[in-house]
Design a protein around this motif. Sequence first.
Motif, PDB file in Angstrom:
ATOM      1  N   ILE A   1      62.696   9.294  59.468  1.00  0.00           N
ATOM      2  CA  ILE A   1      61.657   9.784  58.559  1.00  0.00           C
ATOM      3  C   ILE A   1      61.580  11.304  58.586  1.00  0.00           C
ATOM      4  N   THR A   2      61.830  11.903  59.759  1.00  0.00           N
ATOM      5  CA  THR A   2      61.808  13.371  59.845  1.00  0.00           C
ATOM      6  C   THR A   2      62.976  13.977  59.086  1.00  0.00           C
ATOM      7  N   LYS A   3      64.136  13.333  59.135  1.00  0.00           N
ATOM      8  CA  LYS A   3      65.293  13.833  58.389  1.00  0.00           C
ATOM      9  C   LYS A   3      65.031  13.773  56.885  1.00  0.00           C
ATOM     10  N   HIS A   4      64.336  12.740  56.420  1.00  0.00           N
ATOM     11  CA  HIS A   4      63.966  12.658  54.995  1.00  0.00           C
ATOM     12  C   HIS A   4      63.057  13.830  54.612  1.00  0.00           C
ATOM     13  N   LEU A   5      62.098  14.135  55.473  1.00  0.00           N
ATOM     14  CA  LEU A   5      61.178  15.239  55.205  1.00  0.00           C
ATOM     15  C   LEU A   5      61.900  16.583  55.230  1.00  0.00           C
ATOM     16  N   CYS A   6      62.823  16.742  56.158  1.00  0.00           N
ATOM     17  CA  CYS A   6      63.592  17.992  56.225  1.00  0.00           C
ATOM     18  C   CYS A   6      64.446  18.170  54.980  1.00  0.00           C
ATOM     19  N   ARG A   7      65.002  17.068  54.489  1.00  0.00           N
ATOM     20  CA  ARG A   7      65.824  17.139  53.282  1.00  0.00           C
ATOM     21  C   ARG A   7      64.979  17.582  52.082  1.00  0.00           C
ATOM     22  N   LEU A   8      63.764  17.076  51.999  1.00  0.00           N
ATOM     23  CA  LEU A   8      62.855  17.502  50.928  1.00  0.00           C
ATOM     24  C   LEU A   8      62.537  18.980  51.065  1.00  0.00           C
ATOM     25  N   ASN A   9      62.277  19.427  52.291  1.00  0.00           N
ATOM     26  CA  ASN A   9      61.941  20.832  52.509  1.00  0.00           C
ATOM     27  C   ASN A   9      63.060  21.745  52.045  1.00  0.00           C
ATOM     28  N   VAL A  10      64.294  21.360  52.321  1.00  0.00           N
ATOM     29  CA  VAL A  10      65.442  22.172  51.894  1.00  0.00           C
ATOM     30  C   VAL A  10      65.525  22.220  50.365  1.00  0.00           C
ATOM     31  N   GLN A  11      65.202  21.102  49.708  1.00  0.00           N
ATOM     32  CA  GLN A  11      65.219  21.071  48.240  1.00  0.00           C
ATOM     33  C   GLN A  11      64.192  22.033  47.646  1.00  0.00           C
TER      34      GLN A  11
END
Length: 579
Positions: free
Chosen positions: A366-376
Amino acid sequence: MAGVKRRKVDVECREFKEKWTAKYFFIESRNRPLCLICSESVSVKKEYNLKQHYETKHSAYQRMTGQVRKDKIAHLRNNLEKQQAVFTKASTESEDGEFVKECLTAAADILCPEKKNLFSNVSLSARTVTRRVEALATDVKHSLQDICKSTEYFSLALDESTDTTDTAQLAIFVRGVSPDFKITEDLARMVAMKDTTTGEDIFQATKTCIEDMGLEMEKLVSVTTDEAPAMVGARKGAVSLLENEMKDRGLNRELVKLHCIIHQEALCAKSATLNNVMNVVVKTVNFIRSKGLNHRQFQELLRETEGAYGDLLYHCEVRWLSRGDVLERVYHLRNEIAEFMELKGMESPEFSDAEWITQLAFLVDITKHLCRLNVQLQGRKQLMNVIYSHIVAFETKLGLWESHLQQGNFAHFPNLVEQNPQDTTAFVEVVAELKKQFSKRFSDMRSKCESFKLFATPFDIHVDASPAEIQMELIELQSNDSLRSKNNADGVSLLDFYRRYLMENNTFPHIVAHAKRVACMFGSTYVCEQFFLKLKYIKSRLRSRITDSHLEGVLRLATSSINPKIGDLARDMQNQSSH
């Protein structure tokens, strides 16, 4: 025939300039006659002016004739050329910066030995470098001022941070859109706040910056901040005072106030945690990394066991994005960590607990999903409709993940699949809380979603949902099949569509104006965060005495997308041959 005449004129012009040099010691520089003797220029290209200057100030040179005169002219011309070439070649070897020079010379000796002498003669004097940075930064600022004066609409991003000397540095970035839809996003001003940092202080600094850059308050569309009280306080916040200033000037137009979307996403992400997992991870990582002996021994263990990773990463609560990498590294090194903790006599039963490992796997995913959004959400010159679409898409994903976890479907949780848990109640609760946080936040952007849709998809928006002044134009636009096909054409970006087709003949002025207002908005304070990251390295503990003006100049060059006009600066500079 025209070419023959042009060549004839060129020859006559060249002969006339050679006559300047031979008779009066003048050459042409920046389209003006320049005296080789005193380096003064004459504004009017007439022989009378050159002759008067020569006979009045340099009558002693009249005695020079023949070869002596030619040699003197050649000598003076050679000296001038050396001075003008100081940006690329120094006339004497500098005594400063020897370490850098040695590196350059060594590299040149390998890559291009025939150019080695050019590198060895480069001037690296600290004062010379300072002057050049000042000149380059001033040139970039003047270019930005020229751009600001021609912008149709602009927005501001404000953020404040403290440097290594505890000086509060206020970063003011401007994003403007030109009449031809060209977006400029650059540092307007950095203000060193030596005393208080109240809303009034920030407002006055922002107001001064707007005036200094030649911007007009009536063209201000939005202000984006991190929602600190000094920025957005209802009565004394800087943005509220800016809004009052607009009203006092009779500008009864809405000032859009935006909370940095990246900051809001980070606040939402803090709810996605399992404290019993994070506490153990942080405690374990700190035990291994905080002591040099433990750290060295753990690295040696990883080498002996041929671990997938060579080391653990520190977790930093301030920069929460580091959490994703830390958790992933701990998860993949869980067996090695358990072995090491046992060797050190430290109890760590969690690393042998299947339920705890399962929770760790979920937290990694779930943290990796959030990090991916942050990069976007990061990046310069992002359009508001694109940024907001990432948030809407992520909220939809949260709904899908909640449903999948309830059904025991782990398709989007690759690490959780390995553990294949039977009870997913705790994971469903975390996703549900995340969904709740995302739904509660981003209210400032949700209120503008119809405005973003009108900008991004003008052919799909309902006419009734658009402002009254745009409705007639919108009907005309949506009825135009030719424009509809061009909007969907490959290789035509959204701004290109407005620039190429809707601005033609001024057919849709209100739609175009609305598009420009949306295009100039800052969705986040990403540019400010980038700026402060560079500030950290430029004004470091080892270089803390750098002056405010020099710091701003260096940072302007480090962050600006505007290229300085080096050629013009080189021609204008009165260089000293001793450098």
